[in-house]
Design a protein around this motif. Structure first.
Motif, PDB file in Angstrom:
ATOM      1  N   GLU A 124      45.762  14.073  -3.675  1.00 42.45           N
ATOM      2  CA  GLU A 124      45.569  15.028  -4.771  1.00 42.45           C
ATOM      3  C   GLU A 124      45.348  14.280  -6.073  1.00 42.45           C
ATOM      4  O   GLU A 124      45.709  13.099  -6.209  1.00 42.45           O
ATOM      5  N   GLU A 125      44.757  14.966  -7.037  1.00 38.33           N
ATOM      6  CA  GLU A 125      44.358  14.321  -8.287  1.00 38.33           C
ATOM      7  C   GLU A 125      45.529  13.714  -9.049  1.00 38.33           C
ATOM      8  O   GLU A 125      45.341  12.736  -9.789  1.00 38.33           O
ATOM      9  N   GLU A 219      39.551  17.493 -17.144  1.00 43.00           N
ATOM     10  CA  GLU A 219      40.010  17.519 -15.753  1.00 43.00           C
ATOM     11  C   GLU A 219      39.456  16.339 -14.957  1.00 43.00           C
ATOM     12  O   GLU A 219      38.382  15.810 -15.245  1.00 43.00           O
ATOM     13  N   LEU A 221      38.553  15.790 -10.863  1.00 40.06           N
ATOM     14  CA  LEU A 221      38.333  16.647  -9.700  1.00 40.06           C
ATOM     15  C   LEU A 221      37.886  15.822  -8.496  1.00 40.06           C
ATOM     16  O   LEU A 221      36.888  15.090  -8.562  1.00 40.06           O
ATOM     17  N   GLU A 288      40.896  21.360  -3.412  1.00 38.20           N
ATOM     18  CA  GLU A 288      41.295  22.696  -3.849  1.00 38.20           C
ATOM     19  C   GLU A 288      41.083  22.901  -5.344  1.00 38.20           C
ATOM     20  O   GLU A 288      40.730  23.994  -5.787  1.00 38.20           O
ATOM     21  N   ARG A 289      41.293  21.848  -6.150  1.00 39.70           N
ATOM     22  CA  ARG A 289      41.104  22.010  -7.594  1.00 39.70           C
ATOM     23  C   ARG A 289      39.641  22.274  -7.922  1.00 39.70           C
ATOM     24  O   ARG A 289      39.326  23.145  -8.747  1.00 39.70           O
ATOM     25  N   ARG A 292      38.760  25.806  -6.968  1.00 37.19           N
ATOM     26  CA  ARG A 292      39.336  26.816  -7.862  1.00 37.19           C
ATOM     27  C   ARG A 292      38.664  26.819  -9.235  1.00 37.19           C
ATOM     28  O   ARG A 292      38.345  27.879  -9.777  1.00 37.19           O
TER      29      ARG A 292
END
Length: 343
Positions: A124-125, A219, A221, A288-289, A292
């Motif tokens: 994950e990020e 962000e 990603l 997922e980020r 979304r």
């Protein structure tokens, strides 16, 4: 809209520029290499230059709405100092030029190499950034620069793609495709039971374009395929698609690492440290980020992406250029000569 692309003559740059021109956007590119693409020549403003040059960076970003910073020195391309010079100093130069020119947003194309050899999956990020080798370390420092300029008012978005490929992607994949075409045994590190995620270049292009206007400033990603299997399974699907007699030949990871490390130090290896330290391990990220925040969904699986790239290679292999160290040309196979004879 004017989109400026650093590294515009590279694999991603070409595919992105074609997509943007098809949609009516103005495109300007900067690269040390010639665009060398009949579809784009005359359709984009092509600049020859270096991202480390303040003058060239200012020429690239002048009047641009969005800058996609895709220029990078590849892991096998040069020395540690040269990799850092392009990937860190070049990023600083482009970001400063973009800020001074009033560019609305910069999309920085990073890499999942920033995660090093992770302890958990999916990655994950927010997981630790621990780069392996000069390339991974340089990508981490470049991301930090994006964050620093974000705090100074320049909107920045970081994309961390998995290894991406598709039509026109050669490099290390040309070696794989060449051996499958010839029906040779394909060496793999370990037994191939690890899951290794890839990404289709068209899916990466879609993510880049969605970053232009989505509310993702600041962000980072991850982007990668959502349908992927084991290394053995995905390569088996490619071999079956090719109708090849090739089989997979497991190689003990530790012995391979030592041999590839020696070749890398001699600048003869087709793989860099991050490649051979992760090739036998699970390597996949959570997307997922991106789903979304961008509404992004990858279309192609690992196997579909590999097969499409292989088909392009077969159709064009007679016109491929001489060996080099970019993704658009074949890589030098001299160091693999003995293994090739034994395969």
């Amino acid at each position: 809209m004017l989109v400026a692309i650093s590294g515009g003559a590279g694999f991603l740059g070409l595919h992105l520029a074609r997509r943007l021109r098809a949609e009516g956007a103005e495109v300007r590119t900067l690269d040390v290499a010639a665009l060398d693409d009949p579809v784009l020549e005359g359709q984009v403003e092509e600049l020859r230059g270096d991202v480390r040059s303040e003058r060239d960076a200012r020429r690239l970003v002048r009047g641009a709405d969005v800058v996609v910073h895709a220029a990078a020195a590849l892991p096998i391309q040069s020395s540690r100092a040269a990799i850092r010079s392009v990937n860190v100093d070049g990023t600083a130069t482009v970001l400063a030029a973009a800020r001074d020119a009033g560019v609305r947003r910069v999309i920085h194309v990073s890499s999942t190499a920033v995660y090093g050899v992770p302890a958990k999956h999916p990655i994950e990020e927010a997981d630790p950034l621990v780069g392996v080798g000069a390339y991974g370390e340089s990508k981490i420092d470049a991301e930090r620069l994006v964050g620093a300029f974000q705090r100074r008012g320049l909107e920045g978005v970081i994309l961390r793609p998995k290894t991406f490929l598709g039509p026109e992607r050669l490099g290390v994949f040309e070696i794989l495709f060449d051996w499958i075409r010839e029906g040779r045994r394909i060496p793999i590190l370990g037994d191939g039971s690890n899951r290794y995620q890839l990404l289709a270049v068209e899916d990466l292009v879609e993510a880049v374009v969605r970053c232009f206007d989505a509310p993702v400033a600041g962000e980072a990603l991850n982007v990668g395929a959502t349908r992927f299997g084991t290394v053995a399974g995905d390569l088996g699907a490619l071999i079956a698609h090719a109708g090849s007699a090739s089989t997979l030949r497991p190689v003990p990871p530790r012995a391979a690492e030592l041999a590839l490390r020696a070749l890398e130090l001699a600048r003869l290896s087709p793989l860099a440290e991050w490649h051979y330290r992760t090739a036998h391990r699970d390597s996949f990220v959570s997307v997922e980020r991106a789903r979304r925040l961008l509404g992004w969904e990858p279309r192609l699986s690992n196997a579909e992406t590999l097969c499409a790239a292989y088909d392009w290679y077969l159709a064009h292999r007679g016109s491929l250029g001489s060996a080099g160290t970019t993704h658009r040309v074949p890589w030098d196979q001299r160091a693999l000569g003995l293994l090739r004879r034994l395969s």
